[in-house]
Design a protein around this motif. Structure first.
Motif, PDB file in Angstrom:
ATOM      1  N   ARG A  97      13.573  10.506  -7.376  1.00  0.00           N
ATOM      2  CA  ARG A  97      13.918   9.671  -6.224  1.00  0.00           C
ATOM      3  C   ARG A  97      15.243   9.718  -5.664  1.00  0.00           C
ATOM      4  N   LEU A 153      15.490   7.409  -2.331  1.00  0.00           N
ATOM      5  CA  LEU A 153      14.360   6.842  -1.431  1.00  0.00           C
ATOM      6  C   LEU A 153      13.937   5.488  -1.650  1.00  0.00           C
ATOM      7  N   VAL A 170       9.781   3.099  -3.061  1.00  0.00           N
ATOM      8  CA  VAL A 170       8.876   3.487  -3.936  1.00  0.00           C
ATOM      9  C   VAL A 170       9.709   3.890  -5.268  1.00  0.00           C
ATOM     10  N   SER A 230      20.309   4.000  -0.028  1.00  0.00           N
ATOM     11  CA  SER A 230      18.914   3.897  -0.104  1.00  0.00           C
ATOM     12  C   SER A 230      18.355   3.693   1.322  1.00  0.00           C
ATOM     13  N   PHE A 234      14.935   5.498   3.977  1.00  0.00           N
ATOM     14  CA  PHE A 234      13.700   6.098   4.314  1.00  0.00           C
ATOM     15  C   PHE A 234      14.045   7.487   4.936  1.00  0.00           C
ATOM     16  N   SER A 267       7.552   8.822   7.182  1.00  0.00           N
ATOM     17  CA  SER A 267       8.786   9.168   6.239  1.00  0.00           C
ATOM     18  C   SER A 267       8.175   9.841   5.098  1.00  0.00           C
ATOM     19  N   GLN A 303       8.446   9.224   2.102  1.00  0.00           N
ATOM     20  CA  GLN A 303       7.995   7.956   1.265  1.00  0.00           C
ATOM     21  C   GLN A 303       6.498   7.781   1.411  1.00  0.00           C
ATOM     22  N   SER A 304       6.122   7.678   2.633  1.00  0.00           N
ATOM     23  CA  SER A 304       4.778   7.595   2.946  1.00  0.00           C
ATOM     24  C   SER A 304       3.679   8.786   2.485  1.00  0.00           C
ATOM     25  N   ALA A 357       3.709   8.741  -6.007  1.00  0.00           N
ATOM     26  CA  ALA A 357       4.695   7.415  -6.169  1.00  0.00           C
ATOM     27  C   ALA A 357       3.893   6.181  -6.016  1.00  0.00           C
ATOM     28  N   ALA A 380       4.348   2.279  -4.430  1.00  0.00           N
ATOM     29  CA  ALA A 380       4.990   1.226  -3.558  1.00  0.00           C
ATOM     30  C   ALA A 380       5.561   0.247  -4.244  1.00  0.00           C
ATOM     31  N   LEU A 389       3.649   1.731   3.916  1.00  0.00           N
ATOM     32  CA  LEU A 389       3.605   2.105   2.674  1.00  0.00           C
ATOM     33  C   LEU A 389       2.281   1.715   1.833  1.00  0.00           C
TER      34      LEU A 389
END
Length: 259
Positions: A49, A61, A64, A102, A104, A113, A115-116, A124, A126, A139
């Motif tokens: 992360r 990240l 997540v 922290s 995105f 992103s 993350q998405s 990952a 959410a 997410l």
């Protein structure tokens, strides 16, 4: 997620199966448009992360969580970002106690992103700790798609823990987990509301909602008592107080299974 976007994602992943791709037209953005915190070039992957930029900043990240046993694989996935110019977006720019920002992460001209895309590939979970509604919805949608398609970690049956087996949930103490089960009762005790998934408070799983969280449920139009006698999923950090517990600090940590 639109059918057009799904087709684009499948096409990209078929061509580049080992590289995270974010070249999705901006017209397909899902609404996660937070303020820009800065930008930089990724120089290293610290863990599943956390990334380091060339200027020395460490970026965590946001939004997540990862499953510990799969962290090495996801770290390898993030390695494709090394050398890439990224834009940082977030709800606040303050670093955490370890000095990490922290955020995105977005590649230039990308609508989704990092993350998405990790969530959409089943790499990952959410975390449900994002306040921005647009980002939270994006997410959740990405994770749901991966879960329904059984991609990545969702190919394993043990990702969601059963509330009927508290001994298995206890193996996740101090870690992030998703627990699903039938809420038998909802009871108030002092300043805490308990969603009880079993008859034995000393052994069975329960989700706890502290008094300070109640205004957010009211603002969202959600009555915690409505979860009684329903099957729900709860996500968060597992603790032990008698039986296993997850403290609910945001409305998004609880969802009715199937909704």
């Amino acid at each position: 997620m639109t059918a057009r976007r799904l087709c684009l994602r499948n096409l990209l992943f078929a061509v580049l199966p080992c590289v995270i791709s974010f070249a999705i037209p901006s017209a397909l953005a899902d609404g996660c448009q937070l303020d820009v915190q800065g930008e930089g070039v990724v120089s290293a992957v610290i863990d599943a992360r956390t990334l380091r930029l060339e200027d020395g900043r460490e970026v965590r990240l946001a939004g997540v969580e990862v499953v510990a046993r799969d962290s090495d694989n996801r770290r390898s996935s993030l390695a494709s970002l090394i050398g890439q110019h990224v834009i940082l977006r977030g709800e606040h720019g303050d670093p955490d106690r370890y000095g990490r920002q922290s955020s995105f992460l977005f590649l230039e001209h990308a609508a989704s992103s990092v993350q998405s895309e990790l969530l959409a590939r089943g790499e990952a979970l959410a975390s449900a700790d994002v306040a921005d509604k647009g980002c939270a919805a994006e997410l959740a949608t990405a994770e749901t798609g991966a879960r329904q398609a059984r991609l990545g970690i969702w190919a394993e049956s043990s990702v969601i823990k059963s509330a009927e087996h508290p001994e298995e949930i206890l193996t996740r103490i101090g870690r992030f987990a998703i627990v699903e089960g039938h809420v038998r009762t909802v009871r108030q005790a002092g300043g805490t509301l308990y969603l009880n998934f079993g008859p034995r408070w000393t052994r069975d799983f329960a989700a706890t909602i502290p008094r300070r969280t109640m205004p957010s449920f009211k603002a969202a139009g959600v009555a915690p008592t409505s979860f009684e006698h329903r099957r729900v999923r709860v996500r968060g950090w597992v603790d032990r107080r008698g039986g296993p517990r997850i403290e609910v600090l945001r409305v998004g940590q609880i969802e009715v299974a199937g909704d």
